[in-house]
Design a protein around this motif. Structure first.
Motif, PDB file in Angstrom:
ATOM      1  N   GLN A 162       0.884  -1.187   0.023  1.00  0.00           N
ATOM      2  CA  GLN A 162      -0.028  -0.117  -0.032  1.00  0.00           C
ATOM      3  C   GLN A 162       0.936   1.351  -0.095  1.00  0.00           C
ATOM      4  N   ALA A 163       1.971   1.260   0.860  1.00  0.00           N
ATOM      5  CA  ALA A 163       2.961   2.381   0.853  1.00  0.00           C
ATOM      6  C   ALA A 163       3.415   2.658  -0.417  1.00  0.00           C
ATOM      7  N   MET A 164       3.815   1.629  -1.215  1.00  0.00           N
ATOM      8  CA  MET A 164       4.369   1.983  -2.476  1.00  0.00           C
ATOM      9  C   MET A 164       3.558   2.619  -3.479  1.00  0.00           C
ATOM     10  N   ARG A 165       2.359   2.585  -3.518  1.00  0.00           N
ATOM     11  CA  ARG A 165       1.560   3.008  -4.311  1.00  0.00           C
ATOM     12  C   ARG A 165       0.850   4.565  -3.774  1.00  0.00           C
ATOM     13  N   ARG A 166       1.437   5.045  -2.862  1.00  0.00           N
ATOM     14  CA  ARG A 166       1.038   6.394  -2.460  1.00  0.00           C
ATOM     15  C   ARG A 166       1.393   7.596  -3.414  1.00  0.00           C
ATOM     16  N   PHE A 167       2.576   7.295  -4.106  1.00  0.00           N
ATOM     17  CA  PHE A 167       2.868   8.517  -5.135  1.00  0.00           C
ATOM     18  C   PHE A 167       2.375   7.691  -6.454  1.00  0.00           C
ATOM     19  N   ARG A 168       1.187   8.486  -6.830  1.00  0.00           N
ATOM     20  CA  ARG A 168       0.524   7.809  -8.056  1.00  0.00           C
ATOM     21  C   ARG A 168       1.118   7.945  -9.264  1.00  0.00           C
ATOM     22  N   CYS A 169       2.122   8.853  -9.503  1.00  0.00           N
ATOM     23  CA  CYS A 169       2.814   9.112 -10.866  1.00  0.00           C
ATOM     24  C   CYS A 169       4.187   8.343 -10.915  1.00  0.00           C
ATOM     25  N   ALA A 170       4.418   7.694  -9.933  1.00  0.00           N
ATOM     26  CA  ALA A 170       5.739   6.853  -9.832  1.00  0.00           C
ATOM     27  C   ALA A 170       5.598   5.433 -10.433  1.00  0.00           C
ATOM     28  N   ASP A 171       6.270   5.257 -11.597  1.00  0.00           N
ATOM     29  CA  ASP A 171       5.967   3.698 -12.130  1.00  0.00           C
ATOM     30  C   ASP A 171       7.147   2.661 -11.782  1.00  0.00           C
ATOM     31  N   THR A 172       8.155   3.419 -11.230  1.00  0.00           N
ATOM     32  CA  THR A 172       9.514   2.525 -10.847  1.00  0.00           C
ATOM     33  C   THR A 172       9.700   2.662  -9.258  1.00  0.00           C
TER      34      THR A 172
END
Length: 842
Positions: free
Chosen positions: A451-461
Motif C-alpha cells: 500500500q505504501a508503495m502506491r502512495r505516489f500515484r505518478c511513480a511507475d518505478t
C-alpha cells in the motif's frame, strides 16, 4: 580465530547423539561435521530413508554411509537437492508421499524468492517421467502457498465492474443493498468517491459518519478545520462526523452515533489492524467494548460503505454478520503497471543520493525504528547537502502540520523520507516523482508495505530493499494474543481470556490480529508474491557493487552525525535534570517521539535506574552502546526491586518463577562461577514451567506465561533448553561457559558476557557483567513458587509442542529401559543355556 572442525561418525542412537554433539559445539570453538553410518540391524529400505531425512533436517550432517556402502556427501548439496534424495531413498516404500511433500514444502518456501518458474521447468526436465508425481506435488504446494498469500489481500466474492467510481458515486446512496464495498485497485479513486458520497449524504441531512483507524487518514479525508472533523474547533453546526475509532466510540459522540444514517469506513483492513493490535484501547476489554459499539453503529445505520483495495473474505463476512446484508462489491481501475526492482539497502541509499545531487525530487519510504529512521535521514543530509525532511508522526506532532500540508512539505523538500504514517489513504499526485524508494524494516505487514508503495500515484518505478535478518517473532495463536494482554493485571487471566474469546467481538479481533501476524512468516515471499498478484512486475538484478560501496560509506558518515544528535540530546536532558528542571526536558509524545526526544527519555530513565547524578562520556557509552541500563533493569526485575510496593505483585510472582527456573537449571546465584547447568537440569526446570502456579490472588497461571514477563526476548520455543537458560542469562549480562564432562554429559557454568565496540578505528572488548555489577549485582530473593492443581490455565502453542516433546522423550527413555531389561534378560538366558550345555557335555 578460526573455528576447528570436529569430525564424528555416528552409527547408532542418531537423534540422541546428534543432539548431544550439537550442544557440545554450541559452547565451544568448533564446527560439527557428522557422518551418519547405516546400522546393519534394520531393513535397508527404511534405514536409508531415515538417514537421508535426518541429514535433511540436520545441517551438521555432511555425509552418509548408506547400507550398500554408498557414501554420499551432503556438504555442498542445497536443501532442495537433499529433499530430492529423500524421494530417491523412499522409492519402493510407502514413504514416497511423505518425501514428495517435503520436496514440495522446500520449493514452496523459496518460491518467487530464490526459486522461479524457469527453475521449476529445469527441474521437470531433469526428473523426467519418473518425477512427474513429484512435480505435481510441488505445483500443488506452490498453488496452496499462493492461495494463502492471496487470502491476505483479496476477496474471492463476485464483484461488479464499474468504469470509474466518479461515474457511479451519486448512485451509491440509492443502492438497495445496505452494505457497499468499493474494492477498486490502488489509485482507482476510492477515497475521492467516498468523500463525494459523504458530501451528498451531508447535504441530504443523513448525518454521515466517516471512521478510520488513523488520524492521518481522517485528516486526509477532510482537514481538521472542517466543521465535522473530530479535532475541529469550528463553531459551525456538525452535520456529520469524521474521526478515528478511538474518538467515535467515546460517550461524547453517542448522540452523533445515534443520528448516523450513513457509515463510511476507509481502508477497513487497516482499521481492523488498529482495533485488534494497534493503540486502540488500554486493555483488551476496551478493544472488545469498542468493537461492540462499532457493531451497534453499523446495525442501526441505513447504509454502510467500505473502501479498501485489499479487503479480505474474513472482513466481508464479519460486516455481513453485523449488518445482516449481503455485500454489493464494486471494483474499478486498471491493474497496476508498476515495476519493483529488488536492491540492497546500500544501493537504494546510493541511488537516492545520486538523484538528489542531480537536482531531482526524491521520495522514499522507510519503516525502521526511530533511531534507524533518523540515521537514514542524516546519511542523506550529509551526502547531498540538500533539504532532507523525515516525515513521520513525530514530524507532524512537532510542526503541527498534517497530511493536508503534504504537498507543501514535499514542495520544500529536495528529499522526503516517509515513515508508515501515510501508508494508507493518502494520494500524492506529483509528476516529478517518477521513482519511489522503499526500505522495508519488517514493522509494516507485507500488504501495508505494498500500500505504501502506491502512495505516489505518478511513480511507475519502485526500488525495494529488505533489511538483513528476519522479522521478530509474532504471536499467531488468537487466544494467546488475548492472554498476553491480560497476564500482567487480570485477576484471572485464563477465565478472562476464555470469556473474551467467546464473545463475537473478542474472537474476531484476536483472529484478525493472528492472521495479520501470519503474514510476517516468509515475509519477503509474501511481499513478492502479493505484489505480482496485485499487478506489480518484480525484477531481480545483480547488485551494483560500486553503488553498494558508495551507500555503505555514506551511511558511516550518517552514523557519526546521528551519534552527535544522540549525545547532544542526552547531555541536555541530563543537565536539565541535574538543575531540577525535569519538566523542561522535551520528551514529546510517547508514540510520536523524534530521535532526540527518544534519546532524552532514555537518558532520564537510565540515570534514575542507575542512580547517577548526570551523564558522562563513560556512562553515555555504557547506556547507548552497551545497553547497561537494560541489563540493570532486568536484574532489578528479577530481584523484585522495581515495584517498590510492600504488597506482592504479579511481577514479583513472575520474578520468583524466573529465579526458580534458573536455579533448578543449575544456576548458583550465591556464586555464579560454581553454577552447574546440565541438559537434564534444564529439561526438568523447563518442564516445571508448564505447571500451573498460584498467583498473588490465589488464582492460577502457567509458569511459562509468567517467566515471559521477566525475559520477553528469550525464545522459549527452542528445543535445546540449555540455550533458553543462556538467553535468560544474557538478559542479565552473563553467558554460559563450558566447564567439564561428567559421564559424557556437559556441565556449564556462568561466565562474563562481553561485547566488542568499534571506536576510533579500534575494536574494544567490554565486560558487560563487570560494568553492570557496578550498578546492581545479580541477586535473587525467591519466594516459594506455589504449585497448584488447576485446569484453569491457557496452554500456548509453545507449551503444546514442549509437552509433546517431553512425552516423546519419556517414551524414548521408557523404550530404552525396556530394551535394556530385555538385553539383560537375553544375556542371562544365554548364560543359563551355556551352563546347561556345559552340564550336558560333561
Amino acid at each position: 580465530m578460526s573455528k576447528l572442525v570436529k569430525h564424528v561418525v555416528v552409527d547408532k542412537d542418531y537423534k540422541e547423539e546428534l543432539q548431544q554433539l550439537r550442544q557440545e559445539v554450541d559452547y565451544e570453538n568448533e564446527i560439527l561435521s557428522v557422518t551418519l553410518k547405516a546400522p546393519s540391524d534394520k531393513s535397508a529400505e527404511y534405514r536409508d530413508y531415515e538417514l537421508a531425512k535426518l541429514a535433511f533436517k540436520t545441517p551438521c550432517v555432511k555425509a552418509i554411509a548408506f547400507s550398500e556402502d554408498d557414501i554420499v556427501s551432503f556438504e555442498k548439496l542445497s536443501k532442495l537437492e537433499k529433499a530430492l534424495l529423500l524421494v530417491k531413498y523412499a522409492d519402493g516404500t510407502n514413504l514416497q508421499s511423505e518425501a514428495r511433500k517435503i520436496v514440495g514444502g522446500v520449493v514452496a518456501d523459496t518460491w518467487q524468492v530464490s526459486f522461479f518458474s524457469d527453475d521449476l521447468e529445469q527441474l521437470r526436465e531433469s526428473l523426467g517421467e519418473e518425477g512427474e508425481q513429484t512435480i505435481k506435488t510441488i505445483e500443488w504446494a506452490i498453488a496452496e502457498r499462493e492461495q494463502r498469500i492471496k487470502s491476505y489481500h483479496t476477496t474471492f466474492y463476485t464483484a461488479e465492474v464499474a468504469p470509474k467510481y466518479n461515474v457511479i458515486y451519486k448512485e451509491i446512496l440509492a443502492f438497495s443493498q445496505k452494505l457497499i464495498v468499493l474494492n477498486g485497485k490502488m489509485g482507482s479513486g476510492k477515497t475521492e468517491a467516498i468523500r463525494s458520497v459523504y458530501n451528498d449524504a451531508r447535504e441530504q441531512g443523513l448525518f454521515p459518519v466517516m471512521i478510520t483507524g488513523k488520524r492521518t487518514i481522517a485528516s486526509n479525508f477532510f482537514s481538521a478545520d472542517h466543521a465535522d472533523h473530530y479535532q475541529s474547533e469550528s463553531k459551525e453546526e456538525k452535520k456529520g462526523l469524521i474521526g478515528v475509532i478511538n474518538s467515535v466510540v467515546m460517550s461524547k459522540n453517542e448522540k452523533a452515533r445515534r443520528a448516523a444514517k450513513i457509515v463510511i469506513i476507509d481502508e477497513i483492513e487497516d482499521f481492523f489492524d488498529h482495533m485488534s493490535s494497534g493503540t486502540f484501547g488500554k486493555t483488551y476489554k476496551e478493544r472488545v467494548a469498542g468493537m461492540d459499539t462499532f457493531a451497534d453503529l453499523l446495525k442501526q445505520s441505513d447504509k454502510v460503505i467500505v473502501a479498501d483495495a485489499t479487503i479480505t473474505d474474513k472482513t466481508i463476512e464479519k460486516l455481513y454478520s453485523i449488518t445482516g446484508s449481503q455485500a454489493r462489491i464494486i471494483t474499478a481501475g486498471q491493474e497496476n503497471k508498476n515495476t519493483i526492482y529488488l536492491k540492497k539497502e546500500s544501493e537504494i541509499i546510493s541511488k537516492m543520493i545520486d538523484e538528489a545531487i542531480a537536482g531531482q525530487k526524491v521520495a522514499g519510504f522507510c519503516d525502521y525504528n526511530v533511531e534507524d529512521f533518523s540515521l537514514i535521514v542524516k546519511t542523506l543530509e550529509e551526502a547531498t547537502s540538500k533539504k532532507v525532511i523525515g516525515i513521520n508522526s513525530a514530524y507532524f506532532e512537532e510542526t503541527g502540520q498534517s497530511l493536508d500540508d503534504l504537498p507543501a512539505i514535499l514542495e520544500k523538500a529536495d528529499v522526503a523520507l516517509i515513515s508508515p504514517v501515510i501508508n494508507a489513504g493518502a494520494s500524492i499526485v506529483d509528476e516529478r516523482f517518477k521513482s519511489v524508494y522503499v526500505m522495508s524494516g519488517y514493522t509494516l505487514n507485507p500488504i501495508s508495505q505494498l500500500q505504501a508503495m502506491r502512495r505516489f500515484r505518478c511513480a511507475d518505478t519502485i526500488y525495494l530493499s529488505f533489511r538483513q535478518g528476519t522479522p521478530s517473532r509474532r504471536q499467531t495463536e488468537a487466544q494467546t494474543i488475548i492472554h498476553q494482554s491480560l497476564i500482567k493485571s487480570s485477576e484471572h487471566p485464563f477465565k478472562d481470556t476464555v470469556a473474551l474469546y467467546e464473545t463475537e467481538s473478542g474472537k474476531f479481533l484476536s483472529d484478525h490480529a493472528a492472521r495479520k501476524n501470519q503474514q510476517f512468516r516468509n515475509f519477503r515471499q509474501t511481499v513478492l508474491i502479493a505484489a505480482q498478484q496485485l499487478g506489480f512486475e518484480v525484477v531481480r538484478e545483480y547488485a551494483d557493487l560500486d553503488k553498494v560501496k558508495q551507500g555503505r560509506e555514506a551511511k558511516k558518515v550518517g552514523r557519526v552525525s546521528n551519534r552527535e544528535i544522540s549525545r547532544k540530546a542526552a547531555q541536555e536532558a541530563s543537565d536539565l535534570r541535574a538543575a531540577g528542571r525535569l519538566a523542561d526536558v522535551d520528551l514529546g509524545k510517547k508514540d510520536a517521539q523524534t530521535y532526540s526526544q527518544e534519546q532524552a527519555a532514555r537518558t532520564i530513565e537510565a540515570l534514575d535506574l542507575l542512580q547517577l547524578l548526570e551523564i558522562s562520556d563513560e556512562s553515555y557509552e555504557e547506556i547507548f552502546e552497551l545497553d547497561i541500563d537494560k541489563i540493570t533493569l532486568n536484574r532489578k526485575v528479577l530481584a523484585k526491586r522495581v515495584s517498590g510496593s510492600p504488597e506482592v505483585s504479579r511481577m514479583d510472582i513472575a520474578a520468583d518463577v524466573a529465579a526458580q527456573f534458573l536455579i533448578e537449571a543449575g544456576v548458583d546465584f550465591d556464586n555464579l562461577k560454581k553454577s552447574e547447568i546440565t541438559k537434564e537440569k534444564a529439561d526438568e526446570a523447563f518442564e516445571n514451567l508448564l505447571k500451573p502456579v498460584a498467583l498473588e490472588n490465589g488464582k492460577a497461571s502457567a509458569g511459562m506465561a509468567l517467566i515471559c514477563l521477566v525475559f520477553p526476548l528469550a525464545n522459549f520455543g527452542k528445543v535445546n533448553k540449555v540455550q533458553i537458560v543462556k538467553d535468560c542469562l544474557k538478559a542479565l549480562g552473563h553467558t554460559l561457559i563450558n566447564v567439564s564432562k561428567n559421564n559424557s554429559a556437559r556441565i556449564y557454568s556462568v561466565g562474563a558476557l562481553t561485547k566488542k565496540v568499534r571506536k576510533d578505528k579500534k575494536t574494544i572488548e567490554h565486560n558487560l557483567s563487570e560494568i553492570a555489577d557496578k550498578y546492581f549485582a545479580v541477586e535473587v530473593s525467591p519466594g516459594a513458587v506455589e504449585a497448584v492443581e488447576s485446569e484453569d490455565i491457557l496452554i500456548t502453542d509453545i507449551e503444546k509442542r514442549a509437552r509433546k516433546s517431553i512425552d516423546a522423550e519419556k517414551a524414548r527413555e521408557e523404550r530404552k529401559r525396556i530394551e535394556k531389561e530385555l538385553e539383560v534378560q537375553k544375556q542371562a538366558t544365554e548364560e543359563r543355556e551355556r551352563e546347561f550345555a556345559g552340564m550336558l557335555s560333561a
